[in-house]
Design an enzyme around this catalytic site. Structure first.
Site, PDB file in Angstrom:
ATOM      1  N   GLU A  95       0.824  -1.197   0.000  1.00 54.43           N
ATOM      2  CA  GLU A  95       0.000   0.000   0.000  1.00 54.43           C
ATOM      3  C   GLU A  95       0.864   1.255   0.000  1.00 54.43           C
ATOM      4  O   GLU A  95       2.002   1.249   0.480  1.00 54.43           O
ATOM      5  CB  GLU A  95      -0.878   0.013   1.238  1.00 54.43           C
ATOM      6  CG  GLU A  95      -0.021  -0.051   2.477  1.00 54.43           C
ATOM      7  CD  GLU A  95      -0.815  -0.005   3.763  1.00 54.43           C
ATOM      8  OE1 GLU A  95      -1.869  -0.640   3.820  1.00 54.43           O
ATOM      9  OE2 GLU A  95      -0.367   0.675   4.686  1.00 54.43           O
ATOM     10  N   CYS A 106       3.675   8.203   1.499  1.00 56.44           N
ATOM     11  CA  CYS A 106       4.117   7.193   2.464  1.00 56.44           C
ATOM     12  C   CYS A 106       4.258   5.881   1.693  1.00 56.44           C
ATOM     13  O   CYS A 106       3.278   5.389   1.131  1.00 56.44           O
ATOM     14  CB  CYS A 106       3.060   7.082   3.554  1.00 56.44           C
ATOM     15  SG  CYS A 106       3.356   5.762   4.725  1.00 56.44           S
TER      16      CYS A 106
END
Ligand code: SAH
Ligand code: SF4
Length: 343
Positions: free
Chosen positions: A84, A97
């Protein structure tokens, strides 16, 4: 697409004129294009090298929250592993991120990624493509910050993390201080990183400043207990002259007490570390809640009164399970969640 250094790109196009390398480099790195879109290169050439520069990530979920200012993707890799990536847009910066591993072997009890276990290390191309995907999605804003706070322990995938940081600095011109590596506390790797001569930002996920509590949250603490970690942190600040920050996920009744604040202050003050507080995001395998907002404020006030600089981080993306590893678990039914004992 992003597996290769500039020198390796040049080797691939060794039989072509030199300006082709520049076109390819510019297309991939500065304009964040796919090879098909680098139309300055002839189609036949694009087709010839196309397979080598094919994307490593396939979008399997794309969700937005916080009125579109937080966006999260789950990507499938060529072997079906999922990772992710989260993009956060603020007034003054745009941060991505990224994941450094598919899963994580560190087994932190409160972390969805830790609960799911380790699948494999990411390659440098897989890490960098997450960044470049976000560069594109962020347009017309310019991506300014990269944090290694997605799935995985970046210092366990040391070479890839280090070279990714270097390339982001050299190829994208990102300032090293806008690149943050977050680690659970792999002490020898912190020291090694300190010697690399990079002005990057280091975040250490501390969560507890006594060994008993930290052992129960972060299994790695048994290998590198707080005194060993403190030495590594001290070495970091002395060698790099860079501040470091401690991450502290506030867990109801576990690490949000007056005593916990006093222990943290005693640990952080001599290191002049900054503390980032975030209420724990609930995960299926850890049945303790995050602290209430009032408790978070009290904890911050206690730290400030003890002379520690502390920031309460907002919980971006909570509604889309954007905490470490959560969404990838939800969308990957083959991953089983191991239920950790409640401390
Ligand atoms: N492995 C590295 C980086 C990835 S985790 C590390 O542990 O630092 C990124 C951050 O998310 C860490 O600070 C981690 O402690 C935190 N985190 C993990 N699970 C969380 C949860 N459920 N709620 C809040 N923060 C969490
Ligand atoms: Fe791994 Fe970081 Fe999660 Fe711990 S908190 S299991 S080190 S990703």
């Amino acid at each position: 697409m992003y597996e290769f250094s500039k020198e390796q790109l040049a080797e691939t196009l060794a039989d072509e004129p030199r300006y082709r390398v520049d076109q390819l480099f510019r297309g991939l790195w500065l304009e964040a294009r796919t090879i098909d879109e680098v139309t300055t290169m002839p189609k036949a050439l694009r087709e010839r090298v196309g397979e080598k520069f094919s994307p490593a990530l396939r979008v399997v979920a794309d969700v937005a929250s916080d009125h579109g200012s937080t966006r999260k993707w789950v990507f499938a890799l060529h072997d079906g592993a999922t990772i992710e990536t989260v993009l956060m847009t603020y007034d003054d910066r745009v941060t991505v991120c990224v994941s450094s591993q598919a899963g994580c072997a560190m087994g932190c009890t409160f972390c969805a990624t830790g609960q799911a276990g380790f699948t494999r290390h990411l390659t440098i191309g897989e890490v960098l493509e997450q960044v470049m995907f976000a560069v594109r999605a962020a347009e017309p804003r310019r991506l300014s910050n990269v944090v290694f706070m997605g799935m995985g322990e970046p210092l366990e995938n040391y070479r890839v993390t280090l070279n990714a940081v270097r390339r982001l600095h050299e190829y994208r011109g990102l300032s090293a201080r806008h690149l943050t590596v977050s680690t659970v506390g792999v002490a020898p790797a912190i020291e090694r990183l300190a010697r690399e001569n990079l002005a990057l930002t280091l975040a250490v996920s501390l969560h507890a400043a006594n060994d008993e509590t930290r052992d129960s949250l972060v299994p790695l603490n048994r290998r590198y207990p707080l005194e060993r970690l403190r030495q590594a942190c001290e070495y970091w600040t002395q060698t790099t002259s860079r501040r470091l920050s401690f991450e502290w996920a506030l867990i109801d009744g576990v690490n949000d007490t007056e005593l916990a604040a006093a222990e943290l202050a005693r640990f952080a003050n001599p290191l002049r570390a900054h503390v980032n507080l975030i209420p724990l995001n609930p995960t299926p395998g850890y049945l303790v809640r995050g602290s209430s907002q009032a408790r978070v404020r009290e904890f911050r006030d206690a730290l400030e009164a003890a002379g520690v600089n502390a920031t309460v981080r907002n919980t971006r993306g909570r509604s889309i399970d954007a905490a470490c590893g959560q969404l990838a678990n939800v969308t990957n039914p083959t991953r089983r969640v191991r239920v950790a004992p409640v401390t």
